[in-house]
Design a protein around this motif. Structure first.
Motif, short mmCIF file in Angstrom:
data_model
loop_
_atom_site.label_atom_id
_atom_site.label_comp_id
_atom_site.label_asym_id
_atom_site.label_seq_id
_atom_site.Cartn_x
_atom_site.Cartn_y
_atom_site.Cartn_z
N TYR A 36 0.85 -1.19 0.00
CA TYR A 36 0.00 0.00 0.00
C TYR A 36 0.88 1.25 0.00
N GLN A 37 0.60 2.16 -0.90
CA GLN A 37 1.34 3.40 -0.96
C GLN A 37 0.87 4.33 0.16
N LYS A 38 1.84 4.86 0.92
CA LYS A 38 1.48 5.73 2.04
C LYS A 38 0.77 6.99 1.56
N ASP A 39 -0.19 7.41 2.36
CA ASP A 39 -0.91 8.67 2.12
C ASP A 39 -1.61 8.73 0.78
N THR A 69 10.63 -2.29 -4.02
CA THR A 69 11.41 -1.53 -5.00
C THR A 69 10.50 -0.68 -5.88
N THR A 70 9.37 -1.25 -6.28
CA THR A 70 8.43 -0.53 -7.13
C THR A 70 7.84 0.67 -6.40
N LEU A 71 7.49 0.48 -5.13
CA LEU A 71 6.95 1.59 -4.35
C LEU A 71 7.97 2.72 -4.17
N LYS A 72 9.21 2.36 -3.89
CA LYS A 72 10.26 3.37 -3.72
C LYS A 72 10.45 4.18 -4.98
N ALA A 73 10.38 3.50 -6.12
CA ALA A 73 10.58 4.19 -7.41
C ALA A 73 9.46 5.18 -7.70
N LYS A 74 8.30 4.99 -7.07
CA LYS A 74 7.16 5.86 -7.34
C LYS A 74 7.06 7.00 -6.34
N GLN A 75 7.90 7.01 -5.33
CA GLN A 75 7.84 8.08 -4.32
C GLN A 75 8.50 9.36 -4.81
#
Length: 225
Positions: free
Chosen positions: A46-49, A219-225
């Motif tokens: 889940y992406q934060k916020d 890794t995917t989530l970090k790349a989208k932050q």
């Protein structure tokens, strides 16, 4: 890879409970599998916020445990956070990820429950039934049921019991390490499920399917932050 059973995902809690009970009757608890060459792991983060979810499917060679293919997909939350109904949140992005695969797995190991669920229909069952693919539930934590502590050695098991029904096994994948909770998803017996989870966890507590899928979503989530 596409589902063979389709149903709406934006539904009420009452409709979801009814659908769970209906689909639970389709779960097959015996081995209906062929030769297993490719094993998949799935995870959702889940992406934060935000209301975004990221799903990953990682396919491994069943013998070498090397990654053969990965696929990711984004989606938005379509269903509220309700314990016991997580599959209605997490399956829509996983379906999108499965649609991108060039390979078809022979077995899917889910980071979550199968029959070890109040209505005997956790994520592993739901995924297995709608895709008609052999699945195993492999949870880090216990959702329900009681059990004795298994022996401390790798491969030791103790039954997980709810209302006098064995709903899974508490499995030691590594000696002197906390156990994990294995249950039937679909078309796999509990014995076979545990055999495969052990085979997929040669070095660590969690099977490589779960570890690799978790790394991909992180890794995917970090790349989208």
């Amino acid at each position: 890879m596409e589902p063979i059973i389709h149903h709406p995902w934006t539904i009420s809690e009452e409709e979801a409970l009814s659908l769970q009970q209906e689909l639970a009757t389709k779960v097959v608890t015996t081995d209906q599998i062929g030769e297993i060459k490719l094993v998949a792991g799935v995870d959702v983060a889940y992406q934060k916020d935000s209301d975004k979810l990221v799903a990953a499917v990682v396919i491994l060679d069943a013998e070498t445990l090397e990654i053969v293919e990965t696929a990711t997909a984004e989606d938005i939350e379509r269903f509220p956070y309700i314990p016991g109904l997580f599959s209605f949140r997490e399956l829509p992005p996983l379906i999108k990820a499965f649609a991108k695969l060039q390979h078809t797995p022979d077995l899917v190991v889910c980071d979550g429950q199968g029959l070890a669920h109040p209505r005997r229909f956790g994520l592993a069952c739901h995924l297995g039934v709608i895709f008609d693919v052999p699945t195993v539930g492999c949870g880090k934590t216990r959702l329900l049921g009681e059990h004795q502590e298994p022996d401390t050695t790798r491969g030791a098991v103790a039954p997980l019991v709810d209302h006098n029904e064995v709903i899974g096994n508490v499995l030691k994948t590594q000696t002197n390490i906390n156990p994990i909770y294995v249950s039937i998803g679909h078309r796999v017996s509990l014995t076979t499920a545990c055999e495969w989870v052990l085979k997929l966890a040669p070095k660590y507590r969690l099977p490589e399917t779960t570890r690799q899928a978790d790394q991909v979503v992180r890794t995917t989530l970090k790349a989208k932050q």
